[in-house]
Design a protein around this motif. Structure first.
Motif, PDB file in Angstrom:
ATOM      1  N   ARG A 235       0.921  -1.083   0.044  1.00  0.00           N
ATOM      2  CA  ARG A 235      -0.105   0.133   0.049  1.00  0.00           C
ATOM      3  C   ARG A 235       0.818   1.301  -0.060  1.00  0.00           C
ATOM      4  O   ARG A 235       2.039   1.065   0.389  1.00  0.00           O
ATOM      5  CB  ARG A 235      -0.961  -0.008   1.168  1.00  0.00           C
ATOM      6  CG  ARG A 235      -0.198   0.210   2.629  1.00  0.00           C
ATOM      7  CD  ARG A 235      -1.441   0.611   3.667  1.00  0.00           C
ATOM      8  NE  ARG A 235      -0.745   0.742   4.911  1.00  0.00           N
ATOM      9  CZ  ARG A 235       0.004   1.683   5.125  1.00  0.00           C
ATOM     10  NH1 ARG A 235       0.244   2.860   4.450  1.00  0.00           N
ATOM     11  NH2 ARG A 235       0.510   1.471   6.630  1.00  0.00           N
ATOM     12  N   ALA A 237       2.075   5.091   0.984  1.00  0.00           N
ATOM     13  CA  ALA A 237       2.370   5.674   2.328  1.00  0.00           C
ATOM     14  C   ALA A 237       1.790   6.968   2.359  1.00  0.00           C
ATOM     15  O   ALA A 237       1.909   8.014   2.666  1.00  0.00           O
ATOM     16  CB  ALA A 237       3.742   5.984   2.484  1.00  0.00           C
ATOM     17  N   ASP A 242      -3.096   4.381   5.577  1.00  0.00           N
ATOM     18  CA  ASP A 242      -1.986   4.796   5.983  1.00  0.00           C
ATOM     19  C   ASP A 242      -2.228   5.780   7.425  1.00  0.00           C
ATOM     20  O   ASP A 242      -1.733   5.629   8.570  1.00  0.00           O
ATOM     21  CB  ASP A 242      -1.371   5.816   5.178  1.00  0.00           C
ATOM     22  CG  ASP A 242      -0.041   6.077   5.711  1.00  0.00           C
ATOM     23  OD1 ASP A 242       1.059   5.116   5.724  1.00  0.00           O
ATOM     24  OD2 ASP A 242       0.432   7.119   5.985  1.00  0.00           O
ATOM     25  N   GLY A 245      -2.702   3.410  10.119  1.00  0.00           N
ATOM     26  CA  GLY A 245      -1.749   2.614  10.487  1.00  0.00           C
ATOM     27  C   GLY A 245      -1.979   1.015  10.255  1.00  0.00           C
ATOM     28  O   GLY A 245      -1.300   0.109  10.814  1.00  0.00           O
ATOM     29  N   SER A 247      -1.369  -2.270   8.958  1.00  0.00           N
ATOM     30  CA  SER A 247      -0.178  -3.228   8.844  1.00  0.00           C
ATOM     31  C   SER A 247      -0.372  -4.638   9.101  1.00  0.00           C
ATOM     32  O   SER A 247      -1.413  -5.072   9.759  1.00  0.00           O
ATOM     33  CB  SER A 247       0.737  -2.871   9.793  1.00  0.00           C
ATOM     34  OG  SER A 247       1.289  -3.603  10.653  1.00  0.00           O
ATOM     35  N   ARG A 248       0.024  -5.350   8.210  1.00  0.00           N
ATOM     36  CA  ARG A 248       0.016  -6.872   8.239  1.00  0.00           C
ATOM     37  C   ARG A 248       1.348  -7.442   7.920  1.00  0.00           C
ATOM     38  O   ARG A 248       2.197  -6.503   7.115  1.00  0.00           O
ATOM     39  CB  ARG A 248      -0.944  -7.442   7.246  1.00  0.00           C
ATOM     40  CG  ARG A 248      -2.383  -6.878   7.191  1.00  0.00           C
ATOM     41  CD  ARG A 248      -2.800  -7.625   8.411  1.00  0.00           C
ATOM     42  NE  ARG A 248      -4.600  -7.459   8.439  1.00  0.00           N
ATOM     43  CZ  ARG A 248      -4.811  -6.381   9.139  1.00  0.00           C
ATOM     44  NH1 ARG A 248      -3.960  -5.435  10.053  1.00  0.00           N
ATOM     45  NH2 ARG A 248      -6.188  -6.142   9.377  1.00  0.00           N
ATOM     46  N   LEU A 251       2.403  -7.378   4.233  1.00  0.00           N
ATOM     47  CA  LEU A 251       2.186  -5.981   3.558  1.00  0.00           C
ATOM     48  C   LEU A 251       3.368  -5.091   3.635  1.00  0.00           C
ATOM     49  O   LEU A 251       3.879  -4.810   4.591  1.00  0.00           O
ATOM     50  CB  LEU A 251       0.894  -5.317   4.177  1.00  0.00           C
ATOM     51  CG  LEU A 251       0.725  -3.992   3.617  1.00  0.00           C
ATOM     52  CD1 LEU A 251      -0.224  -4.018   2.313  1.00  0.00           C
ATOM     53  CD2 LEU A 251      -0.541  -3.304   4.674  1.00  0.00           C
ATOM     54  N   VAL A 253       4.920  -1.139   2.609  1.00  0.00           N
ATOM     55  CA  VAL A 253       4.300   0.143   2.509  1.00  0.00           C
ATOM     56  C   VAL A 253       5.429   0.824   1.736  1.00  0.00           C
ATOM     57  O   VAL A 253       6.878   0.726   1.793  1.00  0.00           O
ATOM     58  CB  VAL A 253       4.359   0.756   3.937  1.00  0.00           C
ATOM     59  CG1 VAL A 253       3.695   2.233   3.970  1.00  0.00           C
ATOM     60  CG2 VAL A 253       3.231  -0.113   4.875  1.00  0.00           C
ATOM     61  N   SER A 281       8.897 -12.043   5.626  1.00  0.00           N
ATOM     62  CA  SER A 281       8.269 -11.124   6.761  1.00  0.00           C
ATOM     63  C   SER A 281       9.035 -10.712   7.729  1.00  0.00           C
ATOM     64  O   SER A 281      10.109 -11.425   8.332  1.00  0.00           O
ATOM     65  CB  SER A 281       7.327 -12.069   7.132  1.00  0.00           C
ATOM     66  OG  SER A 281       6.398 -11.673   8.344  1.00  0.00           O
ATOM     67  N   PRO A 282       8.957  -9.621   8.618  1.00  0.00           N
ATOM     68  CA  PRO A 282       7.841  -8.506   8.106  1.00  0.00           C
ATOM     69  C   PRO A 282       8.387  -7.566   7.157  1.00  0.00           C
ATOM     70  O   PRO A 282       7.482  -6.640   6.712  1.00  0.00           O
ATOM     71  CB  PRO A 282       7.736  -7.887   9.521  1.00  0.00           C
ATOM     72  CG  PRO A 282       9.008  -7.938  10.272  1.00  0.00           C
ATOM     73  CD  PRO A 282       9.738  -9.294   9.691  1.00  0.00           C
TER      74      PRO A 282
END
Ligand SMILES: [Mg+2]
Length: 287
Positions: A235, A237, A242, A245, A247-248, A251, A253, A281-282
């Motif tokens: 995604r 920023a 955004d 916040g 977050s996965r 995912l 950014v 990850s992450p």
């Protein structure tokens, strides 16, 4: 992780507005004008250019369309979507109207339309009830205009500065109690029946095309579902997610925001297709 180890094609599902294409007001260009990226017009409206992407982004998209099952996924209506001119558009699958319409080579899929009609069951208030609320007891001066989209959902043009802080929460609660969800994107406030989602349509295209790995991109709450569904997601920023916040572990950014985030997203997807970008990850890192 190699995306070439399986015969199944990689599917790339991406939102359009403020993910791949940008209006002049949402470009968030920084620095000197003479250093600005070169742009291409992605949409003309009333004989004037309205949406853009960088020239580099268009080239990246061209490569992605040729190497994947690329599916534009938008809340735009069919008419609004038909104005967007980008590589590969008009061929293959596209999701419009926030998932209510599935286009195949530009034609709406009737089976999907019937499925959508059936999914709007008793838990979901009719469109007229939500429209009536926004024009009646839920009306405030900050809501400048209210529109319906293909008799499926409602969106309003709003003055964000004039919008009382508690209004969105109140409207969200009112809508949720009636099986609807809301999303605020720029000057548009969307009210959408909860069963109409981008992710349901994306899942259907994935099934039909026999795609393997799913890569998704999006910036708003209406995109959260496709980001969740994806194996790898990205995604920008900026935007609603955004601000949330969102977050996965799977995912990424972007580091840029605005129109350059669109280019970065396409470079990221291109790297996955080329097998040079490996998700760990992450964080995601280039090999
Ligand atoms: Mg968007």
């Amino acid at each position: 992780m190699s995306v070439h180890s399986s015969a199944a094609p990689v599917m790339v599902a991406s939102d359009l507005d403020r993910t791949l294409i940008y209006s002049a007001n949402s470009m968030a260009l920084v620095g000197s004008d003479h250093l600005a990226p070169r742009m291409v017009v992605a949409e003309v409206y009333d004989a004037a250019p309205l949406s853009f992407m960088t020239r580099a982004a268009e080239e990246l998209l061209e490569g992605i369309v040729g190497r994947s099952v690329f599916v534009p996924v938008t809340t735009r209506t069919r008419a609004q979507f038909s104005r967007v001119r980008l590589p590969g558009f008009g061929q293959g699958y596209a999701v419009t109207t926030n998932g209510a319409v599935l286009l195949h080579d530009g034609e709406p899929d009737r089976d999907w339309s019937r499925h959508i009609e059936r999914s709007l069951g008793a838990d979901c208030a009719p469109l007229d009830a939500v429209l009536g609320h926004l024009q009646g007891s839920g009306a405030i001066p900050a809501i400048l205009r209210v529109r319906t989209a293909e008799d499926v959902f409602v969106y309003s043009i709003v003055d964000r500065e004039a919008m009382p802080e508690a209004y969105l929460d109140e409207l969200g609660a009112w809508c949720n109690a009636r099986g609807w969800t809301i999303s605020l994107q720029g000057r548009k406030l969307y009210c959408v029946p909860a069963p109409i989602t981008k992710e349901a349509a994306v899942d259907e295209v994935r099934r039909r095309t026999g795609s393997g790995l799913l890569v998704a991109a999006g910036d708003s709450r209406l995109d959260a579902g496709i980001l969740e569904l994806a194996d790898i997601a990205i995604r920008p920023a900026h935007g609603e997610l955004d601000t949330d916040g969102f977050s996965r572990p799977h995912l990424a950014v972007t580091s840029a925001s605005g129109v350059l985030a669109g280019e970065e997203i396409l470079r990221f997807v291109s790297g996955i297709l080329a097998g040079t970008l490996v998700p760990r990850s992450p964080a995601f890192v280039a090999e």
